[in-house]
Motif scaffolding. Structure first.
Motif, PDB file in Angstrom:
ATOM      1  N   LYS A 163       0.829  -1.209   0.000  1.00 29.75           N
ATOM      2  CA  LYS A 163       0.000   0.000   0.000  1.00 29.75           C
ATOM      3  C   LYS A 163       0.860   1.255   0.000  1.00 29.75           C
ATOM      4  O   LYS A 163       2.012   1.204   0.435  1.00 29.75           O
ATOM      5  N   PRO A 164       0.287   2.366  -0.512  1.00 23.71           N
ATOM      6  CA  PRO A 164       1.045   3.610  -0.555  1.00 23.71           C
ATOM      7  C   PRO A 164       1.316   4.130   0.852  1.00 23.71           C
ATOM      8  O   PRO A 164       0.558   3.847   1.781  1.00 23.71           O
ATOM      9  N   GLY A 165       2.393   4.901   0.984  1.00 20.89           N
ATOM     10  CA  GLY A 165       2.737   5.476   2.278  1.00 20.89           C
ATOM     11  C   GLY A 165       4.234   5.699   2.345  1.00 20.89           C
ATOM     12  O   GLY A 165       4.951   5.529   1.354  1.00 20.89           O
ATOM     13  N   VAL A 166       4.685   6.092   3.536  1.00 17.92           N
ATOM     14  CA  VAL A 166       6.123   6.231   3.749  1.00 17.92           C
ATOM     15  C   VAL A 166       6.519   5.218   4.806  1.00 17.92           C
ATOM     16  O   VAL A 166       5.952   5.196   5.904  1.00 17.92           O
ATOM     17  N   PHE A 167       7.435   4.350   4.465  1.00 19.61           N
ATOM     18  CA  PHE A 167       7.761   3.193   5.301  1.00 19.61           C
ATOM     19  C   PHE A 167       9.164   3.340   5.868  1.00 19.61           C
ATOM     20  O   PHE A 167      10.133   3.475   5.113  1.00 19.61           O
ATOM     21  N   PRO A 168       9.278   3.305   7.188  1.00 17.35           N
ATOM     22  CA  PRO A 168      10.615   3.388   7.779  1.00 17.35           C
ATOM     23  C   PRO A 168      11.374   2.066   7.661  1.00 17.35           C
ATOM     24  O   PRO A 168      10.764   0.993   7.635  1.00 17.35           O
ATOM     25  N   PHE A 169      12.666   2.181   7.555  1.00 18.93           N
ATOM     26  CA  PHE A 169      13.542   1.010   7.733  1.00 18.93           C
ATOM     27  C   PHE A 169      14.601   1.370   8.759  1.00 18.93           C
ATOM     28  O   PHE A 169      14.876   2.545   8.991  1.00 18.93           O
ATOM     29  N   TYR A 170      15.167   0.353   9.406  1.00 12.77           N
ATOM     30  CA  TYR A 170      16.123   0.654  10.474  1.00 12.77           C
ATOM     31  C   TYR A 170      17.086  -0.504  10.674  1.00 12.77           C
ATOM     32  O   TYR A 170      16.865  -1.615  10.194  1.00 12.77           O
ATOM     33  N   CYS A 171      18.148  -0.209  11.409  1.00 14.71           N
ATOM     34  CA  CYS A 171      19.137  -1.224  11.761  1.00 14.71           C
ATOM     35  C   CYS A 171      18.653  -1.942  13.014  1.00 14.71           C
ATOM     36  O   CYS A 171      18.276  -1.312  13.991  1.00 14.71           O
ATOM     37  N   THR A 172      18.662  -3.295  12.950  1.00 14.86           N
ATOM     38  CA  THR A 172      18.107  -4.079  14.058  1.00 14.86           C
ATOM     39  C   THR A 172      19.151  -4.481  15.098  1.00 14.86           C
ATOM     40  O   THR A 172      18.791  -5.033  16.129  1.00 14.86           O
ATOM     41  N   ASP A 173      20.416  -4.242  14.828  1.00 14.17           N
ATOM     42  CA  ASP A 173      21.471  -4.709  15.740  1.00 14.17           C
ATOM     43  C   ASP A 173      22.094  -3.491  16.420  1.00 14.17           C
ATOM     44  O   ASP A 173      22.600  -2.583  15.743  1.00 14.17           O
ATOM     45  N   PHE A 174      22.090  -3.467  17.733  1.00 16.09           N
ATOM     46  CA  PHE A 174      22.557  -2.281  18.461  1.00 16.09           C
ATOM     47  C   PHE A 174      24.062  -2.106  18.254  1.00 16.09           C
ATOM     48  O   PHE A 174      24.881  -2.696  18.933  1.00 16.09           O
TER      49      PHE A 174
END
Ligand code: K7E
Ligand code: CUA
Length: 660
Positions: free
Chosen positions: A618-629
């Motif tokens: 679906k349309p939108g703005v999707f965050p991505f991130y680093c999962t390892d601290f």
């Protein structure tokens, strides 16, 4: 299971009593069970920052993985993903490792792994690889001990239930495999569709020898066609018997229903003794027949750091009736389970799971009987040796439900007894029991580091118990299995430590840490990363559209992604995030996850490239991130991808650190 119940009850009411006893007789040396005493604690204590003496490579059973423990501490060090997808690091989820799990049945993300076995040189562990079998969809994996990753998985054709696997010959020439469940076999696939009741006529077994190349590369060299019994376990010979391998079988009754009764009728079943050297020589000279046997070989391409699959269509099969001398049956009481060869290579011990004695065959006597043609019969062209002529001893009083045996290199054997819940120590000279110790509860395999090699290290024994019950804080109906570390350095066995294990460990290998520690890869050199989708510098990072496919060539370094703002992706696209971790330091992985991704995260090691496939819905703005601290600014390690409707004309654009 009466004895268990009894012990279980005993333990509950005696907990306070044991505490009192331990307090009262603190350090009392006459106590067999030292667990809980400071003496036992000292023996398993590995100080903070210190290393364990041994790696314990355990099979994960139905987890399909290989959990790794430090011994003697019992600390869980790592879990190697092998036959099962691992959401922890994306194995089997990311595009690079999915091919490892390809089979002739398609992509299979799970299996049941029973027997890890370390590679050997001259009959001793050499610390290069560990092999492990997949029972359900027959496969063998090779784990590389320089990076603790699965390097190769080969499928075993014409086989079902690959249980008698993956045991190695003394110089890792071959790894074994065999059919636990016999199945119809025919060159014409349509003829495989037969009534189950035609078992005796149509069902066959195979015993397979998988050749291991210098670099570890596996190939199914040949299979030996055998009567349709259930082939259960295996071990290669050593010393005088090193050209041979031994496979237990049960169900010589050839039952196909209610085996618990119908496969327990015969007084004796068989150990198949196979002269693998002779068979291999025959095959090298062109003997045997190539028959259909579709199977996959999947391997990690070290150069590109991604897995590849190849399909192999046929397999070489030997019919023993045409090649006398490659296989003999050793009658062995009563549905034997484990088969273990002592360090001298002279004695072959069968686990007599339904037998009141533990039979020990002599290799010398076997050779004599073969020479004298001292047969009591023949099955499908396979000579059956005379039991009385080959048996060296029947160990009495070795416990009830004996399964597996390992050796300490000091003249003693140790056998697990499932029903009587104990480990029984017996002499290889007198064949008499000299000591026994209770386990909690019902051990399957046991492991002594090097305990199935020419050179065991008789210091510790690990009992791999099947039933846990009251040993730990309860965790509802499902409990982890329990391992117990036992000191075997003295005359009397001493229980030192309990530790819970992941999955259901069957067998394990204890490998001296100094064989492994110095060979560890700490990170992958970026320069040598020849992955076709690698991005080695931030300036090369980019996003490209190719029809409905969008490829994001992305880098990570503490503490940002490049690019971290992406626009122009549309609903209906397939987005491939090819993430290269451009760090060049030990223990700095970066993770990657994007909201709504239909798969696991990526966990990318320094210098490595991994790819996540995403279908934005679906349309939108999707965050991505680093999962390892990964750093103090790990929480800042994030980005956005904008998804527009299918018919939008937003062009692909991307940036990091600029406004547009
Ligand atoms: Cu005895 Cu699969 Cu080796 Cu379990 S098996 S215990
Ligand atoms: Cu990279 Cu957290």
């Amino acid at each position: 299971m009466e004895p268990n119940k009894k012990k279980s009850r005993f333990v509950w009411w005696s907990v306070p009593l044991i505490a009192v006893l331990a307090f009262t007789f603190y350090g009392c040396p006459s106590q067999q069970n030292l667990a809980g005493s400071s003496d036992a604690a000292q023996k398993v204590y590995v100080a903070p920052g210190e290393y364990d003496e041994y790696y314990g490579m355990f099979s994960g059973g139905y987890s399909g993985q290989m959990p790794v423990y430090g011994l003697p501490s019992g600390r869980h060090l790592y879990t190697i993903p092998v036959f099962t997808q691992s959401a922890v690091n994306g194995y089997g989820y990311n595009e690079e490792t999915k091919p490892m799990l390809m089979t002739s049945h398609g992509y299979i993300p799970w299996d049941d792994a029973h027997h890890p076995e370390g590679s050997q040189t001259n009959g001793e562990l050499d610390g290069r690889w560990v092999f492990m079998n997949a029972n359900n969809t027959p496969r063998i994996a090779r784990i590389d001990l320089t990076n603790f990753q699965t390097a190769e998985i080969i499928e075993i054709p014409n086989s079902a239930g690959n249980h008698a696997s993956s045991f190695v010959t003394v110089n890792t020439e071959y790894v074994s495999a065999a059919t636990r469940f016999s199945i119809p076999m025919d060159e014409n696939l349509e003829n495989m569709d037969v009534p189950i009741s035609s078992y005796a006529e149509n069902f066959k077994g195979t015993i397979s020898f998988i050749k291991v190349g210098d670099e570890g590369q596996m190939s199914v060299d040949f299979q030996i066609l055998v009567p349709g019994f259930n082939y259960d376990l295996s071990h290669a010979g050593k010393g005088p018997s090193e050209d041979w391998a031994f496979f237990t079988s049960y169900n010589s009754e050839q039952a196909h229903t209610l085996l618990e009764r119908n496969a327990s009728r015969n007084d004796k079943d068989f150990i198949a003794a196979i002269n693998w050297r002779k068979a291999a020589d025959l095959v090298a000279e062109g003997a045997g027949e190539d028959i259909p046997g579709e199977h996959y070989r999947n391997y990690m391409d070290h150069d590109q750091q991604l897995a590849k699959s190849e399909l192999i269509e046929t397999v070489r099969v030997l019919d023993p009736s045409e090649h006398p001398g490659i296989i003999y049956y050793l009658p062995t009481p009563k549905s034997p389970h484990g088969v273990d060869v002592d360090p001298s290579g002279q004695y072959i011990v069968a686990g007599g799971k339904l037998s009141s004695v533990l039979p020990v065959h002599s290799f010398e006597k076997i050779q004599q009987a073969i020479e004298n043609e001292d047969y009591e019969g023949e099955i499908d062209g396979i000579p059956v040796l005379n039991y009385e002529s080959i048996v060296q001893a029947e160990v009495e009083n070795a416990g009830i439900g004996t399964l597996h045996t390992e050796f300490d290199g000091n003249g003693y054997a140790y056998t697990t007894a499932f029903i009587s819940s104990e480990i029984v120590k017996w002499s290889l000279e007198t064949f008499e029991v000299v000591d026994r110790i209770d386990t909690y509860y019902s051990p399957g395999h046991l492991m002594i580091p090097g305990g199935d090699t020419r050179n065991p290290e008789g210091k510790y024994l690990v009992a791999l118990n099947k039933i846990t019950k009251d040993r730990y804080l309860p965790t509802g109906p499902e409990l982890f299995h329990s391992a117990q570390l036992i000191d075997i350095s003295g005359d009397k066995m001493e229980l030192l430590l309990d530790f819970p294990t992941d999955g259901e460990p069957h067998y394990a290998q204890g490998i001296r840490a100094d064989l492994i520690v110095d060979n560890q890869i700490r990170f992958y050199e970026l320069e040598k990363n020849n992955h076709p989708d690698a991005t080695k510098t931030e300036s090369e990072a980019r996003v490209e559209r190719d029809g409905d496919n969008v490829h994001v060539y992305m880098t990570s370094i503490r503490s940002h992604f490049t690019p971290d703002n992406i626009e122009g992706v549309k609903v209906g696209d397939t987005v491939y995030f090819h993430l290269t971790n451009i760090e060049q330091d030990w223990d700095v992985p970066h993770g990657f996850a994007v909201m709504g991704a239909q798969t696991s995260e990526l966990l990318v090691m320094p210098g490595e490239t991994r790819t996540l496939e995403w279908h934005p819905k679906k349309p939108g703005v999707f965050p991505f991130y680093c999962t390892d601290f990964c750093s103090a600014l790990h929480q800042e390690m994030q980005g956005y991808v904008r998804v527009s409707p299918e018919d939008s004309d937003v062009e692909i654009s991307y940036r990091t650190g600029t406004e547009d």
